[in-house]
Design a protein around this motif. Structure first.
Motif, PDB file in Angstrom:
ATOM      1  N   ALA A   1       0.866  -1.190   0.000  1.00 16.83           N
ATOM      2  CA  ALA A   1       0.000   0.000   0.000  1.00 16.83           C
ATOM      3  C   ALA A   1       0.898   1.234   0.000  1.00 16.83           C
ATOM      4  O   ALA A   1       1.761   1.363  -0.864  1.00 16.83           O
TER       5      ALA A   1
ATOM      6  N   TYR B   1      -3.506  -7.091  10.454  1.00 14.47           N
ATOM      7  CA  TYR B   1      -2.885  -7.459   9.178  1.00 14.47           C
ATOM      8  C   TYR B   1      -2.894  -8.970   8.992  1.00 14.47           C
ATOM      9  O   TYR B   1      -3.137  -9.474   7.883  1.00 14.47           O
TER      10      TYR B   1
ATOM     11  N   PRO C   1      -6.341   3.803   3.065  1.00  9.76           N
ATOM     12  CA  PRO C   1      -5.677   3.236   1.876  1.00  9.76           C
ATOM     13  C   PRO C   1      -4.160   3.278   1.978  1.00  9.76           C
ATOM     14  O   PRO C   1      -3.474   2.343   1.514  1.00  9.76           O
TER      15      PRO C   1
ATOM     16  N   GLY D   1      -3.034   0.407   4.049  1.00  9.54           N
ATOM     17  CA  GLY D   1      -3.460  -0.918   3.630  1.00  9.54           C
ATOM     18  C   GLY D   1      -4.534  -1.505   4.522  1.00  9.54           C
ATOM     19  O   GLY D   1      -4.629  -2.726   4.680  1.00  9.54           O
TER      20      GLY D   1
END
Length: 503
Positions: free
Chosen positions: A94, A180, A209, A212
Motif C-alpha cells: 500500500a 494485518y 488506503p 493498507g
C-alpha cells in the motif's frame, strides 16, 4: 555500520552458544516456542517510559523457556555506531515503503531484529516526536510499517530462517499486526500487552488506503473509534489475547472511569477470558547492595549507607542539611501523575520540616509550576527538569518517601524501585500501585483523588518518620518485597501455552 548479508544468519558475537545455554535445562525432546516480541522502545537503545524497561527485561526473563527475538524500529539511537547485519528485504505494501531487516546479537545472546528504513526512523528526537515534542506527522505510516513487518515475519520471511509461533505485541505502535494477519487469512496466535490505554494511536479515516487497511474493517467491530482509525482498538479486537500490566488495571479498564471509551470492547474480551492482568517486575540491577552508581551500598538489615545517599541527593538538588524527611518525585511531569496535587501538598509539608527533590520532564506548565515551587522554597525544594539515571537511583536510595499521586497508573515501576531502595511510596490506590503497595506496611495509600486524601496519607508518612522503629520496620519489609520478573514470566508463559495448545 550496516552490513549486507543475504540468505543466511550472520552472528556478531557469541549468540549461538548463549542461546543454547539459555534453554539447556529443557528436555532435549522439547523445542522451545519461537516468540517475536514487537516493541517501539527498549532501554538498551532508547527509552521514553516504562515500556522501554519492560522490553529490555521481560524478553530476557522469557528466554529461559522460549526462543524469543525482538523487533524494533531502526531509530538513530538503534543503528548509530553499531554493526548491523542486513538479513532480509521487505517489499512495499500500500503506502508503506520497502525496508530492510537488520540483526543485532546482544552480548548476552538476545537477538534483535531492526526495521531499517532511514526515511521513517533515522531522525533526531524520540521514537514518537521531534526534538520540540511534536508528534511526527507520519507516525501512522511509521508504526503501521512496524506492525506489517511483524505480520510478514509471522508469515515467514525465507531469508531469516526463523519463523515465530506467536507474536507478542506492545501498545498501539504494534497493534495493527493482529489485524494485518487476520486480513491476510493467517492464523498466528497474538498477544497484545497494553501498557497505557490512554495512548491509542488515532488517525483520520482518510489514511486507511495508505496503511493498507480495508474499508470493510472500518466499523465498530473493527478498527473504527469515533470516526477515526484506532491502532490500539484494532489490536484489542483482533489479538488472540490481551494482557495489561497489573491485575487491578485489568479490572479498571473495563469501567467507564478508566476504559477511555474502549470499556465495552474490553468487557467483551474479559467475558471471553481473553484479558489478563500480569504485574510487571523490575530488573536485577535494582539492588541497593550492589548498585555501582550509588554513593554507598546498603541492605535491608544494614541501612547505614542510606544516609550517605541522602546527603548526596540533598547536595545534588540544592537542598539544605536536614534531619527532616526527604520526599522525592521521579516522574513524567504530566496531569496523569497528579503533579498539580503534589505541588499543593508540598507547600504544606515543607513548612513542617520536610524537603522535596524532583526530577522529570513533561508538560511545560507543570515544569514551570515545579520551578516556581522551588523558587518559593529555597533549600527546601530542589527541581531538575530532565532525567539522569544515576541521580534518580541516588534519590530512590536517599529519599524517605516517594510521592506518587497518579490519577491512574497501569503498573508503575517507580514505586517498586523505591521499595527496593527503602523509600516508602505515598500513592493513590489505583492500578499497579494498589497491587504493589501494602498500606501502612510497605507504603501509604489513599482512596480518594483529592488533596485532602493525599494530605492525610502524607500525614501518616510523617507520623511513621517520627517513629524510627516503625520507619525501620516498613523500610525492611518494602526492601524484602519480591519484584523480580520470575513470577511475571511464568504467567506470560501460561498465556502462550494456552494459545499454542500446550495446555
Amino acid at each position: 555500520m550496516l552490513q549486507q548479508v543475504r540468505g543466511a544468519h550472520r552472528y556478531i558475537g557469541s549468540s549461538s552458544s548463549n542461546a543454547k545455554r539459555a534453554v539447556q535445562h529443557l528436555d532435549p525432546a522439547e523445542v522451545p516456542p519461537k516468540l517475536l516480541f514487537v516493541t517501539s522502545e527498549m532501554t538498551d537503545f532508547v527509552k521514553v517510559g516504562g515500556l522501554g524497561d519492560v522490553s529490555s527485561a521481560l524478553p530476557r526473563a522469557l528466554r529461559q523457556t522460549n526462543d524469543i527475538r525482538i523487533l524494533i524500529p531502526g531509530y538513530r539511537q538503534v543503528t548509530g555506531g553499531r554493526e548491523i547485519a542486513l538479513v532480509a528485504e521487505l517489499a512495499p505494501f500500500a503506502g508503506l515503503p520497502a525496508c530492510s531487516l537488520g540483526r543485532i546479537d546482544m552480548a548476552d545472546g538476545l537477538v534483535i531484529y531492526v526495521l531499517v528504513c532511514p526515511d521513517l526512523f533515522d531522525r533526531e528526537g524520540t521514537p514518537y516526536a521531534d526534538k520540540n515534542g511534536s508528534d511526527w506527522v507520519d507516525n501512522d505510516v511509521r508504526f503501521a510499517r512496524l506492525s506489517f513487518a511483524a505480520a510478514e515475519i509471522a508469515s515467514g520471511v525465507p531469508d531469516l530462517g526463523w519463523k515465530p509461533d506467536l507474536l507478542h505485541l506492545n501498545d498501539w505502535p504494534a497493534s495493527l499486526a493482529p489485524a494485518y494477519l487476520s486480513w491476510r487469512g493467517l492464523d498466528v496466535p497474538t498477544v497484545l500487552t497494553v501498557h497505557n490505554l490512554a495512548y491509542q494511536g488515532l488517525f483520520p479515516r482518510e489514511r486507511l488506503p495508505v496503511l493498507g487497511v480495508p474499508d470493510s474493517s472500518f466499523q465498530m467491530e473493527g478498527v473504527e473509534f469515533h470516526g477515526n482509525l484506532s491502532f490500539l482498538k484494532s489490536g484489542l479486537y483482533y489479538a488472540s489475547h490481551v494482557t495489561t500490566v497489573s491485575q487491578t488495571y485489568a479490572r479498571e479498564i473495563t469501567t467507564p472511569e478508566f476504559g477511555c471509551g474502549l470499556e465495552g470492547l474490553l468487557q467483551t474480551r474479559a467475558r471471553q477470558h481473553a484479558l489478563t492482568g500480569i504485574l510487571n517486575g523490575v530488573d536485577e540491577s535494582w539492588d541497593a547492595s550492589r548498585d555501582p552508581v550509588l554513593p554507598a551500598s546498603f541492605t535491608s538489615t544494614n541501612l547505614k549507607g542510606r544516609s550517605i545517599n541522602a546527603a548526596q541527593a540533598r547536595e545534588a538538588f540544592g537542598l539544605g542539611v536536614s534531619r527532616g524527611p526527604l520526599f522525592a518525585i521521579i516522574s513524567r511531569l504530566v496531569h496523569q501523575k497528579g503533579i498539580d496535587l503534589a505541588i499543593r501538598a508540598a507547600e504544606d509539608f515543607v513548612q513542617k520540616g520536610g524537603q522535596l527533590a524532583v526530577t522529570g520532564q513533561g508538560d511545560p506548565s507543570l515544569e514551570n509550576a515545579m520551578l516556581d515551587l522551588a523558587k518559593r522554597n529555597p533549600g527546601k525544594v530542589g527541581v531538575k527538569i530532565g532525567f539522569n539515571e544515576a541521580e534518580a537511583r541516588c534519590l530512590f536510595a536517599g529519599s524517605d518517601f516517594l510521592l506518587m499521586p497518579s490519577r491512574f497508573e497501569p503498573c508503575g515501576l517507580s514505586q517498586m524501585y523505591a521499595q527496593r531502595y527503602g523509600s516508602l511510596p505515598v500513592a493513590y490506590r489505583t492500578g499497579g500501585l494498589a497491587d504493589t503497595i501494602e498500606d501502612g506496611e510497605t507504603g501509604f495509600l489513599y482512596s480518594e483523588m483529592n488533596l485532602s486524601a493525599l494530605m492525610n496519607a502524607v500525614s501518616r508518612a510523617l507520623g511513621a518518620f517520627a517513629s524510627r522503629s516503625m520507619l525501620l520496620r516498613m523500610r525492611r519489609k518494602a526492601m524484602s518485597r519480591p519484584h523480580n520478573w520470575l513470577h511475571s514470566s511464568r504467567r506470560y508463559n501460561h498465556v502462550y501455552e494456552v494459545l499454542l495448545g500446550v495446555r
